[in-house]
Scaffold this motif. Structure first.
Motif, PDB file in Angstrom:
ATOM      1  N   CYS A 135       0.845  -1.204   0.000  1.00  6.45           N
ATOM      2  CA  CYS A 135       0.000   0.000   0.000  1.00  6.45           C
ATOM      3  C   CYS A 135       0.875   1.246   0.000  1.00  6.45           C
ATOM      4  CB  CYS A 135      -0.923  -0.001   1.219  1.00  6.45           C
ATOM      5  SG  CYS A 135      -2.253  -1.221   1.154  1.00  6.45           S
ATOM      6  N   GLY A 136       1.951   1.221   0.773  1.00  8.23           N
ATOM      7  CA  GLY A 136       2.876   2.347   0.786  1.00  8.23           C
ATOM      8  C   GLY A 136       3.527   2.567  -0.556  1.00  8.23           C
ATOM      9  N   LEU A 139       0.875   4.110  -2.896  1.00 13.07           N
ATOM     10  CA  LEU A 139       0.599   5.513  -2.585  1.00 13.07           C
ATOM     11  C   LEU A 139       1.768   6.408  -2.978  1.00 13.07           C
ATOM     12  CD1 LEU A 139      -1.163   5.045   0.868  1.00 13.07           C
ATOM     13  CD2 LEU A 139      -2.215   5.975  -1.209  1.00 13.07           C
ATOM     14  N   ARG A 142       1.560   7.021  -6.606  1.00 14.37           N
ATOM     15  CA  ARG A 142       0.494   7.980  -6.911  1.00 14.37           C
ATOM     16  C   ARG A 142       0.978   9.415  -6.688  1.00 14.37           C
ATOM     17  NH1 ARG A 142      -5.201   6.914  -4.103  1.00 14.37           N
ATOM     18  NH2 ARG A 142      -5.134   5.180  -5.614  1.00 14.37           N
ATOM     19  N   VAL A 143       1.687   9.636  -5.585  1.00 17.91           N
ATOM     20  CA  VAL A 143       2.192  10.978  -5.285  1.00 17.91           C
ATOM     21  C   VAL A 143       3.207  11.425  -6.332  1.00 17.91           C
ATOM     22  CG1 VAL A 143       3.595  12.309  -3.652  1.00 17.91           C
ATOM     23  CG2 VAL A 143       1.757  10.836  -2.796  1.00 17.91           C
ATOM     24  N   THR A 170      -7.032  -0.267   4.148  1.00 18.79           N
ATOM     25  CA  THR A 170      -6.309   0.862   3.554  1.00 18.79           C
ATOM     26  C   THR A 170      -6.321   0.773   2.032  1.00 18.79           C
ATOM     27  OG1 THR A 170      -4.848   1.037   5.474  1.00 18.79           O
ATOM     28  CG2 THR A 170      -4.063   2.022   3.421  1.00 18.79           C
ATOM     29  N   PHE A 174      -8.263   3.747  -0.194  1.00 16.60           N
ATOM     30  CA  PHE A 174      -7.555   4.633  -1.110  1.00 16.60           C
ATOM     31  C   PHE A 174      -7.617   4.158  -2.566  1.00 16.60           C
ATOM     32  CE2 PHE A 174      -5.684   5.603   3.052  1.00 16.60           C
ATOM     33  CZ  PHE A 174      -5.877   6.972   3.072  1.00 16.60           C
ATOM     34  N   LEU A 176      -6.641   1.486  -4.243  1.00 16.68           N
ATOM     35  CA  LEU A 176      -5.338   1.097  -4.786  1.00 16.68           C
ATOM     36  C   LEU A 176      -5.503  -0.108  -5.719  1.00 16.68           C
ATOM     37  CD1 LEU A 176      -3.172   1.505  -1.545  1.00 16.68           C
ATOM     38  CD2 LEU A 176      -3.624   3.183  -3.371  1.00 16.68           C
TER      39      LEU A 176
END
Length: 297
Positions: A135-136, A139, A142-143, A170, A174, A176
């Motif tokens: 997940c990290g 994300l 995505r950033v 999570t 979000f 994902l």
């Protein structure tokens, strides 16, 4: 998908079967050279690792930190006796390094260290953290505006850890869709049968309830693995908003008859007699799988 992505025809199926057989044998060799290893769960997960690395994942051995590479997290990190051969055979590390697997001074520990082993995206071994890491990764991409797939290989026994389900929330929260969880559902864990220790079924219904799109397949069938992973990738590429879970029904020790479906082979060592039996069993297993591929392709 990789630029050289090919249709899943008979030639491709047979190619993957040959590679999986090669990696199963290399896992047996690594277990022997290291003196022991978590061979049962490595064998049940080998087909999934084979098809991910040798058909789907975007990787570059000459640029292992490539920003838009696909990520792989071996959440069930104890299966490194199978993952290390995958990494070396792919070309990230020298296969000769497996000769010292888990021995003093080796880069290859019982759980792989991403600071020592090229091509490994994160260290793992303490169970229940792989999906959080993925997940990290998702994300962060995505950033940064970088798109890549994030594959997590976990086990049914590992799903006893509550942190998995926090991460599942999570991933869904979000949206994902580039997170794909592959559950090695071999129904065995270190202390016994999963159902006897802490039942996690129905795994598919649980992931659905947590907001995932879910498929349940035969995890030792390349055709079914291919279809499910293609569906997961297309779910993301076509604008889907849900993460994806693939529940793979497998057998502990798959391919080695005296280990198969036997929780006592969560971890073990191989003497000369057992090694010979391993290779003889793998011969029969490979031949049977080739017959299936020839028939069903």
């Amino acid at each position: 998908m990789p630029a050289n992505y090919k249709p899943f025809d008979k030639d491709e199926w047979l190619r993957l079967e040959k590679k999986a057989d090669e990696l199963r044998r290399l896992t047996v060799q690594t277990t022997i050279l290291g003196g022991s290893g978590h061979i049962g769960g490595a064998m049940s997960a080998m087909d999934a690792m084979t098809i991910l690395y040798h058909r789907f994942m975007k990787l570059d051995v000459n640029n292992p930190d490539m920003e838009d590479r696909d990520r792989f997290v071996l959440s069930k990190g104890h299966a490194a006796v199978g993952y290390a051969p995958v990494i070396c055979n792919y070309g990230f590390m020298d296969v000769e390094g497996l000769h010292n697997f888990n021995l003093t001074g080796s880069k290859f520990g019982m759980h792989l260290d991403c600071n020592k082993i090229k091509g490994v995206d994160c260290s793992s071994g303490s169970l229940g953290h792989g999906l959080s890491l993925a997940c990290g990764f998702a994300l962060a991409g995505r950033v940064k505006g970088v798109d890549y797939m994030n594959y997590v290989l976990t086990g049914d026994g590992e799903l006893n850890e509550g942190s998995n389900w926090e991460a599942a929330q999570t991933a869904a929260q979000f949206k994902l869709s580039n997170v794909v969880v592959l559950i090695d559902n071999n129904k065995c864990m270190i202390d016994g049968r999963v159902d006897d220790e802490m039942k996690v079924e129905p795994i598919d219904k649980k992931f659905e309830a947590f907001g995932f799109k879910v498929e349940r397949i035969d995890g030792q069938n390349m055709k079914e693995l291919n279809s499910a992973i293609e569906n997961a990738i297309n779910n993301h590429k076509n604008g889907g908003s849900q993460p994806y879970a693939i529940v793979m029904d497998t057998f502990k020790g798959a391919g080695i008859d005296f280990m198969e479906d036997n929780y006592h082979w969560h971890y073990g060592a191989l003497d000369d007699e057992k090694a010979e039996k391993c290779y003889a069993s793998l011969d029969k297993y490979y031949n049977a799988r080739i017959v299936r591929a020839e028939k069903e392709a």
